[in-house]
Design a protein around this motif. Structure first.
Motif, PDB file in Angstrom:
ATOM      1  N   GLU A   1      15.827 -21.132  -0.429  1.00  0.00           N
ATOM      2  CA  GLU A   1      14.424 -21.471  -0.227  1.00  0.00           C
ATOM      3  C   GLU A   1      13.977 -21.105   1.173  1.00  0.00           C
ATOM      4  N   THR A   2      14.858 -21.358   2.148  1.00  0.00           N
ATOM      5  CA  THR A   2      14.504 -21.036   3.529  1.00  0.00           C
ATOM      6  C   THR A   2      14.210 -19.565   3.687  1.00  0.00           C
ATOM      7  N   GLN A   3      15.020 -18.728   3.054  1.00  0.00           N
ATOM      8  CA  GLN A   3      14.790 -17.291   3.183  1.00  0.00           C
ATOM      9  C   GLN A   3      13.456 -16.903   2.593  1.00  0.00           C
ATOM     10  N   VAL A   4      13.123 -17.494   1.431  1.00  0.00           N
ATOM     11  CA  VAL A   4      11.852 -17.154   0.804  1.00  0.00           C
ATOM     12  C   VAL A   4      10.694 -17.611   1.681  1.00  0.00           C
ATOM     13  N   GLN A   5      10.824 -18.782   2.294  1.00  0.00           N
ATOM     14  CA  GLN A   5       9.722 -19.347   3.050  1.00  0.00           C
ATOM     15  C   GLN A   5       9.540 -18.694   4.404  1.00  0.00           C
ATOM     16  N   THR A   6      10.628 -18.290   5.053  1.00  0.00           N
ATOM     17  CA  THR A   6      10.517 -17.909   6.461  1.00  0.00           C
ATOM     18  C   THR A   6      10.642 -16.429   6.718  1.00  0.00           C
ATOM     19  N   ARG A   7      11.256 -15.690   5.833  1.00  0.00           N
ATOM     20  CA  ARG A   7      11.463 -14.275   6.115  1.00  0.00           C
ATOM     21  C   ARG A   7      10.335 -13.465   5.519  1.00  0.00           C
ATOM     22  N   PRO A   8       9.721 -12.610   6.304  1.00  0.00           N
ATOM     23  CA  PRO A   8       8.668 -11.772   5.755  1.00  0.00           C
ATOM     24  C   PRO A   8       9.210 -10.914   4.629  1.00  0.00           C
ATOM     25  N   ALA A   9       8.401 -10.787   3.567  1.00  0.00           N
ATOM     26  CA  ALA A   9       8.819  -9.917   2.477  1.00  0.00           C
ATOM     27  C   ALA A   9       8.918  -8.489   2.978  1.00  0.00           C
ATOM     28  N   PRO A  10       9.932  -7.743   2.545  1.00  0.00           N
ATOM     29  CA  PRO A  10      10.035  -6.356   3.011  1.00  0.00           C
ATOM     30  C   PRO A  10       8.808  -5.573   2.590  1.00  0.00           C
ATOM     31  N   ARG A  11       8.290  -4.777   3.516  1.00  0.00           N
ATOM     32  CA  ARG A  11       7.113  -3.989   3.218  1.00  0.00           C
ATOM     33  C   ARG A  11       7.504  -2.823   2.317  1.00  0.00           C
ATOM     34  N   PRO A  12       6.732  -2.583   1.243  1.00  0.00           N
ATOM     35  CA  PRO A  12       7.067  -1.436   0.396  1.00  0.00           C
ATOM     36  C   PRO A  12       6.883  -0.148   1.157  1.00  0.00           C
ATOM     37  N   LEU A  13       7.714   0.826   0.823  1.00  0.00           N
ATOM     38  CA  LEU A  13       7.573   2.118   1.475  1.00  0.00           C
ATOM     39  C   LEU A  13       6.240   2.730   1.076  1.00  0.00           C
ATOM     40  N   PRO A  14       5.540   3.384   2.018  1.00  0.00           N
ATOM     41  CA  PRO A  14       4.279   4.009   1.657  1.00  0.00           C
ATOM     42  C   PRO A  14       4.512   5.156   0.692  1.00  0.00           C
ATOM     43  N   PRO A  15       3.556   5.384  -0.214  1.00  0.00           N
ATOM     44  CA  PRO A  15       3.730   6.493  -1.147  1.00  0.00           C
ATOM     45  C   PRO A  15       3.699   7.813  -0.404  1.00  0.00           C
ATOM     46  N   PRO A  16       4.252   8.855  -0.983  1.00  0.00           N
ATOM     47  CA  PRO A  16       4.199  10.149  -0.302  1.00  0.00           C
ATOM     48  C   PRO A  16       2.758  10.563  -0.078  1.00  0.00           C
ATOM     49  N   ASP A  17       2.459  11.105   1.107  1.00  0.00           N
ATOM     50  CA  ASP A  17       1.074  11.419   1.400  1.00  0.00           C
ATOM     51  C   ASP A  17       0.627  12.701   0.708  1.00  0.00           C
ATOM     52  N   ASP A  18       1.510  13.393   0.020  1.00  0.00           N
ATOM     53  CA  ASP A  18       1.161  14.579  -0.738  1.00  0.00           C
ATOM     54  C   ASP A  18       1.683  14.402  -2.166  1.00  0.00           C
ATOM     55  N   PRO A  19       0.815  14.042  -3.100  1.00  0.00           N
ATOM     56  CA  PRO A  19       1.294  13.794  -4.474  1.00  0.00           C
ATOM     57  C   PRO A  19       1.848  15.044  -5.131  1.00  0.00           C
ATOM     58  N   ARG A  20       1.602  16.218  -4.532  1.00  0.00           N
ATOM     59  CA  ARG A  20       2.143  17.442  -5.118  1.00  0.00           C
ATOM     60  C   ARG A  20       3.662  17.440  -5.130  1.00  0.00           C
ATOM     61  N   LEU A  21       4.268  16.672  -4.214  1.00  0.00           N
ATOM     62  CA  LEU A  21       5.724  16.624  -4.152  1.00  0.00           C
ATOM     63  C   LEU A  21       6.313  16.133  -5.465  1.00  0.00           C
ATOM     64  N   LEU A  22       5.839  14.978  -5.953  1.00  0.00           N
ATOM     65  CA  LEU A  22       6.367  14.442  -7.208  1.00  0.00           C
ATOM     66  C   LEU A  22       5.953  15.302  -8.395  1.00  0.00           C
ATOM     67  N   GLU A  23       4.750  15.842  -8.343  1.00  0.00           N
ATOM     68  CA  GLU A  23       4.297  16.696  -9.436  1.00  0.00           C
ATOM     69  C   GLU A  23       5.194  17.932  -9.556  1.00  0.00           C
ATOM     70  N   ASP A  24       5.516  18.526  -8.412  1.00  0.00           N
ATOM     71  CA  ASP A  24       6.377  19.714  -8.414  1.00  0.00           C
ATOM     72  C   ASP A  24       7.768  19.360  -8.916  1.00  0.00           C
ATOM     73  N   TRP A  25       8.259  18.219  -8.444  1.00  0.00           N
ATOM     74  CA  TRP A  25       9.589  17.778  -8.866  1.00  0.00           C
ATOM     75  C   TRP A  25       9.625  17.567 -10.378  1.00  0.00           C
ATOM     76  N   ARG A  26       8.614  16.885 -10.907  1.00  0.00           N
ATOM     77  CA  ARG A  26       8.565  16.625 -12.347  1.00  0.00           C
ATOM     78  C   ARG A  26       8.471  17.933 -13.132  1.00  0.00           C
ATOM     79  N   ARG A  27       7.669  18.861 -12.626  1.00  0.00           N
ATOM     80  CA  ARG A  27       7.528  20.148 -13.292  1.00  0.00           C
ATOM     81  C   ARG A  27       8.855  20.899 -13.333  1.00  0.00           C
ATOM     82  N   ARG A  28       9.583  20.885 -12.231  1.00  0.00           N
ATOM     83  CA  ARG A  28      10.871  21.577 -12.180  1.00  0.00           C
ATOM     84  C   ARG A  28      11.864  20.979 -13.172  1.00  0.00           C
TER      85      ARG A  28
END
Length: 494
Positions: A13-40
């Motif tokens: 409980e202490t960990q949930v209450q006191t530790r900041p939740a880890p920040r999610p990684l920001p999405p890639p700033d160029d969506p073409r990266l995943l699109e290209d990967w999926r296409r390949r």
């Protein structure tokens, strides 16, 4: 004092209450990266996928041997890698990574990208040179080419498989490098903030001094433009004033390249250009007054921006915990990276102590949050009194504290931890009504073992502290490398 709940439950409980939740990684700033990967991945024929899987399955150990063997020949690699680490952990990890990369379907792109992001962030934390990784990838592709040619039944299939493997390795490396760059940039900003935090002793005084210098320039401009002979424009330019010189040489270095600093530079340049262009033509008092009003409007805008920037430096007080006045966790990575580098260069060990006040929730529940705040400030003062001037003290979150001990042996670290535990146990906090409230703390100790990832030593100290909780509290436990992970903490395996 109300009886505590189970140790495991309270800790979780202490960990949930006191530790900041880890920040999610920001999405890639160029969506073409995943699109290209999926296409390949969509375009990989089944016979190519099968061939690549066979090459990795048959040659995986040799691929890993060549990859790390070449890397270990670089003198710089000794800081990040050692033979045991490569043999026991990194070679199997590389084989799994390669198998997943070359066998994934298009629906696995997000998971692949997340893996590369994680690897890139770990490389950034460690500080491994990106060219070492690029060189390893180049060697890896050469070995893949050889394995493909050996197993392919035709030149056409071999060529198709080689192009496919190269494209997938390259796009994984791109994803990894993007994450690496983001992490290094963010770390550089925090490191710069820490330097500024260390150097600026009186933010308020400096802010008022620069506001006064800007006002001095305005008064000089006012005097010149209301006189009959204002003189040449050059000496009146903001860039030549004491404020302008300070901003150019020190302000920019302190505040960095931000939207605010760019705006100040833009406004100042526009003001100087206006002054140079219009002063020679402002031959009447009305024309000079109009020019003065325009320049003073620019100065007002700059004053507001400078105030915002100094207020931002004031936010560096967020680097110091408002309640205890200890550092908070913002600058902990900066300190640990510096200690790791110092150990690599000098051999001086450092240690991390993770300290948690026992039954702190019961203090808040029974005596109120004001009593809890008093207890935290009291413990912070004891940490200051019972550590060395070279040690770093952090409020990590809630009732948890971290102490970074530089240039210590394991025995030194244990002695300091026991001294802190004893100081807390023998010094009750006095509440507002005069009541003396006894305190104890559980402390985990981890001595840096040479691994370049600072999160590992933190996780080890945390695991030791959790063991101290489970073992009955008010005790010191030293990590021996075999402790189970604490609840809510993911062990770093990468």
């Amino acid at each position: 004092m109300s009886p505590p709940r189970s140790q495991t439950q309270t800790r979780a409980e202490t960990q949930v209450q006191t530790r900041p939740a880890p920040r999610p990684l920001p999405p890639p700033d160029d969506p073409r990266l995943l699109e290209d990967w999926r296409r390949r991945l969509d375009a990989v024929p089944e016979e190519v996928r099968t061939l690549l899987a066979e090459v990795v399955a048959a040659g995986g150990p040799a691929l890993a041997d060549h990859f790390y063997g070449d890397m270990l020949e670089d003198p710089r690699a000794s800081r990040y890698l050692n033979v045991d680490q490569v043999r026991e952990r990194l070679k199997p990890s590389l084989q799994r990574w390669l198998a997943e990369l070359l066998s994934a379907g298009a629906d696995g792109v997000e998971a692949l990208h997340a893996t590369q992001e994680h690897v890139g962030h770990v490389h950034a934390r460690i500080g491994i040179p990106v060219d070492l990784v690029s060189r390893g990838a180049r060697r890896l592709k050469d070995d893949l080419h050889a394995g493909i040619r050996q197993r392919a039944g035709s030149e056409g299939l071999a060529l198709e498989a080689i192009l496919c493997a190269d494209g997938l390795v390259d796009i994984a490396l791109e994803s990894m490098t993007r994450a690496y760059s983001r992490s290094r940039d963010a770390a550089g900003q925090v490191d710069g903030a820490f330097r500024l935090f260390s150097l600026i002793q009186n933010i308020g005084t400096e802010r008022e001094r620069q506001r006064a210098l800007l006002l001095t320039w305005e008064n000089a401009l006012l005097y010149a433009l209301t006189s009959d002979a204002p003189g040449p424009a050059a000496p009146l330019q903001l860039s030549r004033s004491e404020f302008g010189l300070w901003f150019l040489h020190k302000g920019m270095a302190s505040f960095g390249d931000t939207a605010e600093t760019r705006e100040v530079n833009l406004i100042a340049a526009r003001m100087d250009s206006t002054l140079r262009a219009r002063l020679p033509e402002a031959t009447t008092a009305a024309a000079r007054r109009e020019l003065l009003d325009e320049l003073r409007a620019g100065a007002d805008a700059i004053r507001s921006l400078v105030t915002m920037m100094f207020d931002g430096i004031g936010d560096l007080e967020s680097g110091r915990d408002a309640l205890t006045r200890l550092l908070n966790r913002r600058f902990l990575p900066t300190i640990l990276r510096r200690e790791i580098a110092l150990q690599a260069n000098t051999g001086r060990q450092f240690a991390v102590l993770m300290l948690d006040l026992d039954h702190f929730k019961s203090i808040n529940d029974t005596h109120g949050h004001e009593a809890g705040d008093r207890a935290l400030k009291h413990v912070a003062a004891l940490l200051v009194e019972n550590t060395r001037g070279s040690d770093y003290l952090f409020r990590y979150g809630g009732e948890e504290f971290v102490v970074v001990l530089g240039s210590v042996s394991l025995d030194d670290a244990i002695a300091i931890a026991e001294g802190l535990r004893n100081a807390i146990a023998s010094s009750p906090v006095v509440l507002a009504d005069g009541t003396s409230l006894p305190l104890t703390a559980s402390i985990g100790v981890a001595v840096q073992d040479g691994h370049p990832d600072y999160e590992r030593v933190l996780a080890r100290a945390d695991a030791a502290m959790y063991q101290a909780k489970r073992g009955g509290r008010d005790r010191v436990v030293v990590d021996d490398g075999g402790l189970p992970d604490p609840p809510g903490v993911r062990a770093l395996r990468g």
